[in-house]
Design a protein around this motif. Structure first.
Motif, PDB file in Angstrom:
ATOM      1  N   GLY A  17       1.500   6.417  -7.041  1.00 45.04           N
ATOM      2  CA  GLY A  17       0.395   7.297  -7.405  1.00 45.04           C
ATOM      3  C   GLY A  17       0.860   8.721  -7.635  1.00 45.04           C
ATOM      4  O   GLY A  17       0.345   9.431  -8.507  1.00 45.04           O
ATOM      5  N   ILE A  18       1.846   9.157  -6.870  1.00 48.05           N
ATOM      6  CA  ILE A  18       2.410  10.499  -7.056  1.00 48.05           C
ATOM      7  C   ILE A  18       3.025  10.610  -8.438  1.00 48.05           C
ATOM      8  O   ILE A  18       2.823  11.594  -9.159  1.00 48.05           O
ATOM      9  CB  ILE A  18       3.448  10.796  -5.956  1.00 48.05           C
ATOM     10  CG1 ILE A  18       2.761  10.875  -4.592  1.00 48.05           C
ATOM     11  CG2 ILE A  18       4.215  12.070  -6.255  1.00 48.05           C
ATOM     12  CD1 ILE A  18       3.729  10.907  -3.424  1.00 48.05           C
ATOM     13  N   LYS A  22       2.262   1.643  -3.428  1.00 46.62           N
ATOM     14  CA  LYS A  22       1.214   2.112  -4.338  1.00 46.62           C
ATOM     15  C   LYS A  22       1.003   3.612  -4.190  1.00 46.62           C
ATOM     16  O   LYS A  22       0.829   4.330  -5.179  1.00 46.62           O
ATOM     17  CB  LYS A  22      -0.089   1.368  -4.063  1.00 46.62           C
ATOM     18  CG  LYS A  22      -1.223   1.784  -4.957  1.00 46.62           C
ATOM     19  CD  LYS A  22      -2.515   1.085  -4.582  1.00 46.62           C
ATOM     20  CE  LYS A  22      -3.659   1.646  -5.383  1.00 46.62           C
ATOM     21  NZ  LYS A  22      -4.943   1.181  -4.896  1.00 46.62           N
ATOM     22  N   ALA A  23       1.023   4.105  -2.962  1.00 48.79           N
ATOM     23  CA  ALA A  23       0.844   5.544  -2.733  1.00 48.79           C
ATOM     24  C   ALA A  23       1.987   6.332  -3.365  1.00 48.79           C
ATOM     25  O   ALA A  23       1.763   7.386  -3.972  1.00 48.79           O
ATOM     26  CB  ALA A  23       0.763   5.833  -1.238  1.00 48.79           C
ATOM     27  N   GLN A  24       3.209   5.827  -3.245  1.00 46.64           N
ATOM     28  CA  GLN A  24       4.352   6.497  -3.863  1.00 46.64           C
ATOM     29  C   GLN A  24       4.226   6.508  -5.380  1.00 46.64           C
ATOM     30  O   GLN A  24       4.531   7.499  -6.037  1.00 46.64           O
ATOM     31  CB  GLN A  24       5.657   5.823  -3.461  1.00 46.64           C
ATOM     32  CG  GLN A  24       6.049   6.061  -2.021  1.00 46.64           C
ATOM     33  CD  GLN A  24       7.311   5.294  -1.649  1.00 46.64           C
ATOM     34  OE1 GLN A  24       7.727   4.385  -2.346  1.00 46.64           O
ATOM     35  NE2 GLN A  24       7.904   5.671  -0.533  1.00 46.64           N
ATOM     36  N   GLU A  33       0.822  -1.209   0.000  1.00 39.13           N
ATOM     37  CA  GLU A  33       0.000   0.000   0.000  1.00 39.13           C
ATOM     38  C   GLU A  33       0.856   1.258   0.000  1.00 39.13           C
ATOM     39  O   GLU A  33       0.555   2.232  -0.697  1.00 39.13           O
ATOM     40  CB  GLU A  33      -0.958  -0.005   1.193  1.00 39.13           C
ATOM     41  CG  GLU A  33      -2.102  -0.985   1.052  1.00 39.13           C
ATOM     42  CD  GLU A  33      -2.970  -1.077   2.297  1.00 39.13           C
ATOM     43  OE1 GLU A  33      -2.572  -0.552   3.362  1.00 39.13           O
ATOM     44  OE2 GLU A  33      -4.055  -1.674   2.199  1.00 39.13           O
ATOM     45  N   ALA A  34       1.946   1.249   0.763  1.00 37.22           N
ATOM     46  CA  ALA A  34       2.853   2.402   0.781  1.00 37.22           C
ATOM     47  C   ALA A  34       3.514   2.584  -0.586  1.00 37.22           C
ATOM     48  O   ALA A  34       3.642   3.710  -1.090  1.00 37.22           O
ATOM     49  CB  ALA A  34       3.916   2.213   1.862  1.00 37.22           C
TER      50      ALA A  34
END
Length: 142
Positions: free
Chosen positions: A66-67, A62-64, A59-60
């Motif tokens: 996404g940026i 994926k968040a990175q 999840e972390a």
């Protein structure tokens, strides 16, 4: 009997991935271990904690990513705008160049035929009109 075991097949029957295909990272050692776990072993707290940790890690990540995805779309839109504003229109540029060249050639040749029954004046007028048409074509484009 130990010679009958194929080292390229996992205990659950799935083929073993070549080392080049296995993901490199902290958890690559666990990949084969999770395939070999039974249902009873999967329900243990240690396995559950490992799976939760892996999910949080993904999840972390994926968040990175996404940026970067958002930045990509911003840059892609900016590039499209720049291409639209600065992209050359070959047909329009060709009309501009030809009309200016022909118009100035007519204006330059007009004094040579000035004495022939008004041909110089007509050629001068045509040259000026053609140059103005070329300038107008360029102005309309912008």
């Amino acid at each position: 009997m130990a010679g009958d075991i194929d080292p390229t097949i996992e205990p659950d029957g799935s083929p073993e991935l070549p080392l080049a295909q296995v993901a490199k990272g902290k958890r690559s050692a666990y990949l084969g271990a999770f395939r070999a776990l039974t249902e009873k072993e999967i329900t243990t707290p240690a396995v559950a904690m490992t799976l939760i940790e892996r999910v949080e890690q993904l999840e972390a990540e994926k968040a990175q990513l996404g940026i970067y995805k958002d930045k990509y779309h911003e840059i892609d839109k900016e590039l499209a705008v720049l291409r639209a504003n600065h992209g050359g229109n070959l047909g329009n540029d060709l009309v501009f160049g030809v009309t200016l060249s022909a118009g100035f050639a007519a204006i330059g040749y007009a004094p040579s035929v000035w004495d022939q029954k008004g041909a110089g004046g007509v050629l001068l007028a045509i040259g000026i009109v053609v140059v103005l048409v070329g300038i107008a074509a360029r102005a309309v484009r912008k």
